[in-house]
Design a protein around this motif. Structure first.
Motif, PDB file in Angstrom:
ATOM      1  N   THR A  68      38.912 -14.077  67.099  1.00 22.31           N
ATOM      2  CA  THR A  68      38.361 -14.029  67.318  1.00 22.31           C
ATOM      3  C   THR A  68      37.212 -13.498  68.258  1.00 22.31           C
ATOM      4  N   ILE A 120      33.802 -11.655  69.230  1.00 24.05           N
ATOM      5  CA  ILE A 120      32.722 -12.601  69.956  1.00 24.05           C
ATOM      6  C   ILE A 120      32.094 -11.784  71.030  1.00 24.05           C
ATOM      7  N   ASP A 130      29.745  -9.565  64.833  1.00 23.55           N
ATOM      8  CA  ASP A 130      29.537 -11.372  64.240  1.00 23.55           C
ATOM      9  C   ASP A 130      31.013 -11.355  63.438  1.00 23.55           C
ATOM     10  N   VAL A 131      30.705 -12.067  63.137  1.00 24.65           N
ATOM     11  CA  VAL A 131      32.719 -13.279  62.537  1.00 24.65           C
ATOM     12  C   VAL A 131      32.529 -14.236  61.871  1.00 24.65           C
ATOM     13  N   LEU A 158      33.883 -16.470  59.798  1.00 19.83           N
ATOM     14  CA  LEU A 158      35.054 -16.542  59.984  1.00 19.83           C
ATOM     15  C   LEU A 158      36.011 -18.010  58.784  1.00 19.83           C
ATOM     16  N   LEU A 213      38.535 -22.423  65.172  1.00 17.13           N
ATOM     17  CA  LEU A 213      37.863 -22.752  65.870  1.00 17.13           C
ATOM     18  C   LEU A 213      38.664 -23.869  66.669  1.00 17.13           C
ATOM     19  N   ILE A 256      35.894 -20.847  72.226  1.00 20.03           N
ATOM     20  CA  ILE A 256      34.922 -19.579  70.841  1.00 20.03           C
ATOM     21  C   ILE A 256      32.942 -20.006  71.482  1.00 20.03           C
ATOM     22  N   LEU A 307      30.009 -17.824  72.589  1.00 17.93           N
ATOM     23  CA  LEU A 307      29.284 -17.531  71.807  1.00 17.93           C
ATOM     24  C   LEU A 307      27.682 -17.625  72.540  1.00 17.93           C
ATOM     25  N   ARG A 310      26.948 -13.502  66.085  1.00 12.65           N
ATOM     26  CA  ARG A 310      27.014 -15.321  65.203  1.00 12.65           C
ATOM     27  C   ARG A 310      28.304 -15.002  64.834  1.00 12.65           C
ATOM     28  N   LEU A 311      28.326 -16.447  64.319  1.00 18.01           N
ATOM     29  CA  LEU A 311      29.586 -17.583  63.553  1.00 18.01           C
ATOM     30  C   LEU A 311      29.426 -17.437  62.302  1.00 18.01           C
ATOM     31  N   LEU A 330      31.162 -26.287  64.990  1.00 17.54           N
ATOM     32  CA  LEU A 330      30.527 -24.399  63.729  1.00 17.54           C
ATOM     33  C   LEU A 330      28.766 -25.653  64.128  1.00 17.54           C
TER      34      LEU A 330
END
Ligand code: NDP
Ligand code: MG
Length: 374
Positions: A103, A107, A112-113, A115, A121, A128, A132, A138-139, A222
């Motif tokens: 992950t 990034i 882009d991930v 997830l 996370l 993370i 970012l 982007r997640l 998130l």
């Protein structure tokens, strides 16, 4: 065409993601897939999807794979590929905290991930987030609850319209039972989830409700929410996938049958909405939608998740890693159901949260826990 990688392609989520690729061949160029030990499945994927690279994460399986007839290039260290401008999007569907490294690498590589690997996370949320901030990547959430929230938030004007979320929980296979009954349940029974067919680890997490605790922590990172702003309600039919509270008091929800294909379809095509072959929810098929409170006495796993995120720092690492270790033992029938949450509670009580955590201190703490408890 998106240049795509699927990590954990041999698993439950990985397989469903490949269904989406099969249905939308013009949208994706599958560059990389990973698997851990399931070489038979990797061979099938190799033949059916012709990825450029196959990353075999287990060293023994990699050595064995080298003797087999793959048409893709086999790699033992796939994280380099995440960093090399070869991919636009990577789906992380590995299981467990092993998913954190890829992950982060994706990034850092501006990829882009999508997830699914929530353990990333939970253990590495702060790391993370920092990555970012320095990246264009982007997640995009895949977990059904977080996908629902993410979908509800699209199109909202900038600024904090969001004041809270309500995560729905099916309640798992032991919903409604008393602790005396749950106590003796074996993994075989815990694996029979009423609504979702999933991998073995998350199925046990759903039975203990640790899965919901992990999801509370996932939602915190998130959507930048405090633990108090994250509610959980049991909704046995799993039709409403989660809800958001907005500052004008509106509450929005996303509905659908319990099927991970939709969150995957959405995350892989994001930000576009594409037609899909899935069945749209109809009230003709379900008599009523019901809601209950979580029974915290029977299922302490959720409350421990709230405690972990409120304590902060390294506490969620302990919550997650002790759970991973204990779930593996429970799956081997070495311990009983409540040994999972009892051990998490005991280890959290003896742990003083360290902060801030970087990637290496997370791995060190995990190794210490494994040494002692495995
Ligand atoms: P599975 O157990 O079905 O699949 C796990 C995948 O990860 C497999 O490809 C497996 O490889 C690979 N894997 C196993 N161990 C390792 C390791 N140490 N390092 C790297 N890869 C490894 O799990 P699921 O698909 O159910 O879940 C994947 C993730 O998605 C989890 O984080 C889960 O919480 C999350 N999730 C799953 C949902 C579901 O419906 N299944 C719903 C929401 C979230 P191999 O099989 O080759 O050994
Ligand atoms: Mg979920």
């Amino acid at each position: 065409m998106k240049r795509l990688g699927i990590l954990g392609a041999t698993g439950s989520i990985g397989t469903q993601a490949l269904d989406i690729i099969r249905q939308h061949p013009k949208d994706f160029d599958l560059i990389l897939v990973s698997g851990h030990r399931n070489l038979k499945r990797l061979l099938q994927i190799d033949e059916a999807f012709r990825p450029q690279y196959i990353w075999i994460t287990d060293p023994e399986a990699y050595a064995h794979g080298k003797t087999m007839n793959f048409s893709a290039r086999l790699v033992q260290e796939g994280t380099d590929l995440l960093d090399a401008g070869e991919l636009d999007l990577v789906l992380n569907a590995m299981v467990g905290s092993a998913g954190l490294h890829p992950t982060l690498k994706a990034i850092e590589g501006q990829v882009d991930v999508a997830l699914a690997n929530k353990e990333s996370l939970v253990t590495g949320g702060a790391v993370i987030q920092k990555a970012l901030e320095k990246s264009t990547a982007r997640l995009i959430p895949v977990d059904s609850e977080h996908s629902a929230i993410f979908q509800c938030l699209q199109g909202l004007e900038e600024g904090r319209a969001l004041t809270g979320v309500i995560l729905t929980a099916s309640g798992g296979p032991f919903r409604g039972m008393k602790s005396a009954e749950v106590r003796g349940k074996k993994a075989k029974e815990a694996l029979k989830h009423p609504n979702w067919a999933m991998g073995r680890k998350i199925s046990i997490d759903s039975a203990t409700l640790v899965n919901k605790g992990l999801e509370v922590i996932e939602a915190k990172w998130l959507f930048d929410l405090s633990p108090e702003a994250i509610e959980v309600v049991v909704h046995p039919q799993s039709i409403i996938h989660s809800l958001v509270r907005l500052k004008d008091t509106a509450v929005l929800a996303q509905l659908g049958y319990p099927d991970m294909h939709l969150p995957l379809h959405y995350a892989l095509h994001y930000p576009e909405r594409r037609e899909s072959r899935l069945e749209s929810f109809s009230f003709d098929t379900i008599a009523s939608l019901t809601f209950e409170r979580v029974d915290d006495e029977v299922f302490p796993g959720l409350g421990l998740g709230y405690q972990a995120i409120s304590a902060g720092g390294s506490m969620p690492v302990v919550y997650n890693m002790v759970n991973e270790i204990m779930v593996a033992k429970y799956l081997r029938d070495e311990i009983s159901f409540y040994d999972i949450t009892d051990t998490i509670a005991r280890e959290m009580a003896r742990h003083t949260p360290e902060t801030p955590m970087d990637y290496f201190s997370i791995r060190e703490l995990e190794a210490r826990l494994k040494n002692r408890l495995e």
